[in-house]
Design an enzyme around this catalytic site. Structure first.
Site, mmCIF file in Angstrom:
data_model
loop_
_atom_site.group_PDB
_atom_site.id
_atom_site.type_symbol
_atom_site.label_atom_id
_atom_site.label_comp_id
_atom_site.label_asym_id
_atom_site.label_seq_id
_atom_site.Cartn_x
_atom_site.Cartn_y
_atom_site.Cartn_z
ATOM 1 N N ARG A 190 37.042 32.567 49.394
ATOM 2 C CA ARG A 190 37.734 32.590 48.091
ATOM 3 C C ARG A 190 36.792 32.115 46.985
ATOM 4 O O ARG A 190 36.796 32.640 45.872
ATOM 5 C CB ARG A 190 39.013 31.739 48.134
ATOM 6 C CG ARG A 190 39.632 31.547 46.771
ATOM 7 C CD ARG A 190 41.108 31.117 46.755
ATOM 8 N NE ARG A 190 41.520 30.216 47.803
ATOM 9 C CZ ARG A 190 41.178 28.925 47.890
ATOM 10 N NH1 ARG A 190 40.409 28.367 46.969
ATOM 11 N NH2 ARG A 190 41.607 28.197 48.899
ATOM 12 N N TYR A 195 46.840 48.910 27.036
ATOM 13 C CA TYR A 195 47.394 49.248 28.351
ATOM 14 C C TYR A 195 48.729 48.502 28.555
ATOM 15 O O TYR A 195 48.803 47.286 28.324
ATOM 16 C CB TYR A 195 46.382 48.862 29.425
ATOM 17 C CG TYR A 195 46.889 49.026 30.830
ATOM 18 C CD1 TYR A 195 47.070 50.284 31.384
ATOM 19 C CD2 TYR A 195 47.202 47.915 31.608
ATOM 20 C CE1 TYR A 195 47.548 50.434 32.667
ATOM 21 C CE2 TYR A 195 47.673 48.061 32.905
ATOM 22 C CZ TYR A 195 47.844 49.322 33.425
ATOM 23 O OH TYR A 195 48.328 49.466 34.696
ATOM 24 N N ASP A 243 38.585 45.535 26.687
ATOM 25 C CA ASP A 243 38.885 46.220 27.939
ATOM 26 C C ASP A 243 38.106 47.543 27.907
ATOM 27 O O ASP A 243 38.403 48.428 27.107
ATOM 28 C CB ASP A 243 40.398 46.458 28.025
ATOM 29 C CG ASP A 243 40.830 47.115 29.331
ATOM 30 O OD1 ASP A 243 40.015 47.858 29.918
ATOM 31 O OD2 ASP A 243 41.983 46.909 29.747
ATOM 32 N N LYS A 296 39.734 52.166 38.310
ATOM 33 C CA LYS A 296 39.617 53.448 37.620
ATOM 34 C C LYS A 296 38.213 54.035 37.844
ATOM 35 O O LYS A 296 37.851 54.300 38.969
ATOM 36 C CB LYS A 296 39.983 53.273 36.149
ATOM 37 C CG LYS A 296 41.267 52.443 35.922
ATOM 38 C CD LYS A 296 42.516 53.098 36.462
ATOM 39 C CE LYS A 296 43.723 52.165 36.521
ATOM 40 N NZ LYS A 296 44.034 51.417 35.314
#
Ligand SMILES: *Cc1c(COP(=O)(O)O)cnc(C)c1O
Length: 389
Positions: A56, A109, A181, A206
């Site tokens: 992690r 978005y 973004d 994406k």
């Protein structure tokens, strides 16, 4: 050789973060291995032998991806997360506190808006949405509580462009953090840090991943102080990208340059085809001369991407009939994969936006968004032709 500083984008996409390890005992893999181990043994109690303790906190496969994505955005630091929204959550929790205010683009978005409005509002973080394609509106919305400006360019599905350099001057003058973004153009076509942004956000789900088979998100930046806070929160919150998903993303991003060129080429051919078609009311693509911000798009990015929108004549059911007749284009949300996707924002991605707001911003019931894939463009155009007929 440290490939991170080489100038060529495609070279970095292939080599950065994956330089073969020739130290004694290492195998010289040209592809970074998938390090599945969740924990790492050490020789002595005091210090982790190779710098790794627990996956992690830090994992070698994820670290390779973080280095590669940083190299592609010309950033000093990179962090990878289990999704774009996980990256955004870590950014907001690490850098904001209760009472802080955000100025954000109103054409952001939808998931980012939901995160601001329905989750972070509970912690008394407030947002003002403005049409950031007019930089002066961003400046007017700043209050003494504002800490951060959040934009996206081009926007979705209307493909409006924000002047990143102009907004970064406003942001810097007031000591704010500018977040961009960059999912839609990917670092291949646009490098916001070079235009004055402080932090770049990606949904690597994406274009970066590119094959519609892996979720992911990333933060890329130069500021070491912010990086330390973000890294601390990445570990404390735990929404990290898994080693296997890091590997898939590393594999996908190697062909980003080739894919983006083909996405754009196909998108431009399709935009030009639709422009001439009698059943099409309007076509929105920043690469067309008729886009109101074509000059700005051309000046601040090296390409226009693979997403376009268009309106067909008629009503919503005409749009639905057309979409259901397509055979090569899949009727699906998301974007940025090798396969072409179409969707009806009013009913699909933007159905949570109230109809009067949709109409006001220009998302009509017949507006169709296309994520143009990298198939043979003749097949794509033939498919559009038969469905329009
Ligand atoms: C998809 C997307 C996101 C969210 O990313 P996930 O990986 O789906 O969490 C954020 N911004 C933009 C522009 C997106 O397209």
């Amino acid at each position: 050789m440290n490939t991170k500083d080489l100038p060529g984008f495609a070279t970095k996409a292939i080599h950065a973060g994956e330089e073969p390890d020739f130290r004694s005992g290492a195998t010289g893999d040209v592809v970074v291995p998938i390090h599945l181990s969740t924990t790492f043994a050490r020789e002595k109690v005091g210090l982790p032998t190779a710098g790794y303790e627990y996956t992690r906190s830090l994992n070698p496969t994820r670290k390779a991806l973080e280095s590669k994505l940083a190299a592609l955005e010309n950033a000093d630091h990179g962090l990878a997360f289990s999704s774009g929204l996980a990256a955004e959550t870590v950014l907001l929790t690490a850098l904001l506190k209760s009472g802080d205010h955000i100025v954000a683009f109103d054409d952001l978005y939808g998931g980012s808006k939901r995160l601001f409005n329905n989750i972070f509002n509970k912690y008394d973080i407030r947002v003002t949405f403005v049409d950031a394609s007019d930089a002066s509106l961003v400046e007017k919305a700043i209050t003494p509580q504002t800490r951060l400006i959040w934009i996206e360019s081009p926007s979705n599905p209307l493909l409006k462009i924000c002047d990143i350099a102009a907004i970064s001057r406003i942001s810097a003058a007031q000591g704010l953090i500018l977040v961009v973004d960059n999912t839609f153009l990917s670092p291949y076509f646009q490098k916001p840090l070079g235009l004055g942004a402080d932090i770049v956000v990606h949904s690597s789900t994406k274009y970066i991943g590119g094959h519609s088979d892996v979720l992911g998100g990333a933060l890329l930046l130069n500021h070491s102080g912010y990086y330390e806070k973000l890294q601390y929160h990445q570990n404390a919150i735990g929404a990290v990208l898994s080693p296997f998903d890091s590997y898939l993303t590393l594999r996908g991003v190697k062909t980003l340059a080739l894919r983006m060129e083909q996405h754009q080429k196909n998108a431009l051919d399709i935009a030009k085809y639709l422009l001439k078609h009698p059943r099409i009311k309007r076509v929105i693509y920043p690469g067309l001369d008729n886009h109101p911000q074509h000059a700005l798009a051309k000046a601040q990015a090296s390409g226009y991407g693979g997403v376009l929108s268009f309106e067909i004549n008629g009503n919503q059911s005409d749009a639905e009939v057309f979409l259901e007749k397509l055979r090569v284009f899949a009727l699906a949300e998301s974007l940025g994969g090798v396969e072409s996707l179409v969707e009806l924002p009013a009913v699909m991605t933007h159905s949570s936006v109230p109809p009067e707001i949709r109409e006001q911003v220009g998302i009509s019931d017949t507006l169709i968004r296309v994520s143009v894939g990298i198939e043979d463009v003749d097949d794509l155009i033939a498919d559009l032709k038969q469905a329009l007929a």
